[in-house]
Design a protein around this motif. Structure first.
Motif, short mmCIF file in Angstrom:
data_model
loop_
_atom_site.label_atom_id
_atom_site.label_comp_id
_atom_site.label_asym_id
_atom_site.label_seq_id
_atom_site.Cartn_x
_atom_site.Cartn_y
_atom_site.Cartn_z
N ILE A 183 0.86 -1.18 0.00
CA ILE A 183 0.00 0.00 0.00
C ILE A 183 0.90 1.23 0.00
N ASN A 184 0.80 2.03 -1.06
CA ASN A 184 1.57 3.26 -1.18
C ASN A 184 0.70 4.45 -0.79
N GLU A 185 1.30 5.37 -0.08
CA GLU A 185 0.59 6.53 0.46
C GLU A 185 1.14 7.80 -0.21
N TYR A 186 0.23 8.61 -0.75
CA TYR A 186 0.64 9.82 -1.48
C TYR A 186 -0.01 11.06 -0.89
N ARG A 187 0.75 12.15 -0.90
CA ARG A 187 0.23 13.47 -0.51
C ARG A 187 0.67 14.48 -1.56
N ASN A 188 -0.29 15.12 -2.19
CA ASN A 188 0.00 16.06 -3.29
C ASN A 188 0.86 15.38 -4.36
N ARG A 189 0.51 14.12 -4.64
CA ARG A 189 1.16 13.30 -5.68
C ARG A 189 2.59 12.91 -5.34
N VAL A 190 3.00 13.11 -4.10
CA VAL A 190 4.34 12.73 -3.66
C VAL A 190 4.23 11.50 -2.76
N LEU A 191 5.05 10.47 -3.03
CA LEU A 191 5.05 9.26 -2.21
C LEU A 191 5.59 9.59 -0.83
N ILE A 192 4.78 9.32 0.22
CA ILE A 192 5.21 9.66 1.58
C ILE A 192 5.24 8.45 2.50
N GLY A 193 4.93 7.25 1.99
CA GLY A 193 4.99 6.07 2.85
C GLY A 193 4.61 4.81 2.09
N THR A 194 5.13 3.69 2.55
CA THR A 194 4.83 2.38 1.95
C THR A 194 4.72 1.35 3.07
N MET A 195 3.65 0.54 3.03
CA MET A 195 3.52 -0.55 3.98
C MET A 195 3.12 -1.82 3.25
N VAL A 196 3.39 -2.97 3.87
CA VAL A 196 3.08 -4.26 3.26
C VAL A 196 2.24 -5.08 4.23
N ARG A 197 1.15 -5.64 3.71
CA ARG A 197 0.36 -6.62 4.46
C ARG A 197 0.63 -7.99 3.85
N ASP A 198 1.05 -8.93 4.68
CA ASP A 198 1.22 -10.33 4.26
C ASP A 198 0.02 -11.08 4.80
N MET A 199 -0.83 -11.60 3.91
CA MET A 199 -2.08 -12.22 4.34
C MET A 199 -2.17 -13.67 3.89
N GLN A 200 -3.02 -14.45 4.56
CA GLN A 200 -3.20 -15.86 4.24
C GLN A 200 -4.65 -16.16 3.90
N VAL A 201 -4.84 -16.94 2.84
CA VAL A 201 -6.17 -17.35 2.39
C VAL A 201 -6.22 -18.87 2.37
N SER A 202 -7.24 -19.44 3.00
CA SER A 202 -7.44 -20.89 2.99
C SER A 202 -8.52 -21.23 1.97
N ILE A 203 -8.15 -22.08 1.01
CA ILE A 203 -9.08 -22.49 -0.04
C ILE A 203 -9.50 -23.94 0.23
N ALA A 204 -10.81 -24.17 0.28
CA ALA A 204 -11.35 -25.50 0.59
C ALA A 204 -12.09 -26.07 -0.61
N ALA A 205 -12.36 -27.37 -0.57
CA ALA A 205 -13.12 -28.03 -1.63
C ALA A 205 -14.60 -27.90 -1.32
N CYS A 206 -15.11 -26.70 -1.49
CA CYS A 206 -16.52 -26.42 -1.21
C CYS A 206 -17.17 -25.87 -2.48
N ASN A 207 -18.47 -25.81 -2.45
CA ASN A 207 -19.22 -25.35 -3.62
C ASN A 207 -20.18 -24.26 -3.18
N ASN A 208 -19.62 -23.22 -2.60
CA ASN A 208 -20.44 -22.15 -2.03
C ASN A 208 -20.22 -20.84 -2.77
N GLN A 209 -21.30 -20.22 -3.19
CA GLN A 209 -21.20 -18.89 -3.79
C GLN A 209 -21.26 -17.85 -2.67
#
Length: 304
Positions: A213-239
């Motif tokens: 995620i990049n953060e801008y103020r007046n079109r100038v880059l003022i910060g950067t952060m990273v989220r490391d996330m986990q997704v579990s995928i199962a053998a399901c049939n759900n919408q």
């Protein structure tokens, strides 16, 4: 036996991120949140965070919450004062990730790494990082489109952009052999809204994804952060449920914003509707959405 013991005690990190809030002068308050494998003996009542100025701090854990499904949320908070203006790369690295992550080879022996960047510059002004309201742990089904939004907002009103990057490991380097999750169609993120679309997962298992995620103020880059996330995928049939009647809205300050939210679901006999966002966090804001549960369709009103 020794190798088995080492693996048992090392396997735990699932997801996490670092955020910060400006306090005064050159002092900031940092919050490090990690999500870990609950049964693992590799608990962390303390962690070490490096401030990017040649120093580090051992931080005691403020809280640990069992979220169920073998997931624990750990929160660490610490203030840090920098000695001068500059750009500082805040990092946390810990052995190891949980075992069996599909797109990280030998994940149990790969360090978990998250970071954030603080730029102290009088021409930019004071700054706090974005805050992410939706947790970095989620679930999906094989052959069904998966959607996730981190729910990011910026208390300073700065602009945010989003992109997918490779997960990091030892010393913040790209993990050898890391691959983006396999998909039958697309795996993309909307750079403006942060909505991740995985259309669609093809294999059962746990996957890790990094969002920058990049953060801008007046079109100038003022910060950067990273989220490391986990997704579990199962053998399901759900919408997934569908939310209707939501559109971007422009309203004059001081006027009431009021609209109905309708949720339908073709598969489930009961759904639950909740809401997150900065309006609900403002101390003097009357923003309100009544949480609702029951057989679909369900309806609730958002009033601000």
């Amino acid at each position: 036996l020794m190798l088995s013991s080492l693996s048992l005690f090392a396997t735990h990190n699932r997801a996490g991120e670092i955020t910060y809030r400006y306090l005064n002068g050159l002092t900031y308050q940092f919050t490090i949140i990690t999500y870990t494998y609950t049964p693992s003996p590799a608990d962390r009542p303390q962690i070490e965070v490096f401030w990017g100025d040649g120093t580090s701090t051992i931080i005691n854990r403020n809280s640990k919450t069992d979220l169920g499904d073998n997931i624990s949320k750990n929160t660490y908070i610490s203030n840090h004062s920098f000695s001068s203006m500059g750009t500082y790369h805040i990092t946390f690295e810990d052995p190891n990730r949980n075992a069996g992550i599909v797109n990280i080879p030998n994940s149990v022996n790969i360090p978990f790494f998250i970071d954030n960047t603080v730029i102290i510059n009088p021409f930019i002004g004071t700054n706090s990082s974005p805050v992410l309201l939706n947790p970095p742990i989620d679930n999906g089904c094989v052959n069904v489109p998966f959607y996730h939004n981190p729910g990011a907002y910026d208390i300073d009103g700065d602009s945010l952009s989003f992109k997918i990057i490779r997960c990091k490991g030892f010393n913040g380097e790209n993990i050898p052999g890391y691959t983006f999750p396999a998909t039958s169609n697309t795996f993309v993120i909307d750079p403006y809204t942060g909505e991740l679309t995985w259309d669609s997962p093809v294999l059962v298992g746990e996957y890790n994804i990094a969002i920058q995620i990049n953060e801008y103020r007046n079109r100038v880059l003022i910060g950067t952060m990273v989220r490391d996330m986990q997704v579990s995928i199962a053998a399901c049939n759900n919408q997934p449920p569908e939310i209707h009647t939501l559109t971007d809205t422009c309203v004059t300050a001081g006027e009431v914003l009021n609209f109905e939210v309708i949720v339908t679901d073709p598969n489930s006999s009961e759904v639950t509707l909740t809401a997150t966002g900065e309006p609900f966090l403002l101390s003097n804001s009357p923003a309100f959405l009544q949480s609702a549960s029951g057989p679909p369709p369900i309806t609730s009103s958002f009033i601000w």
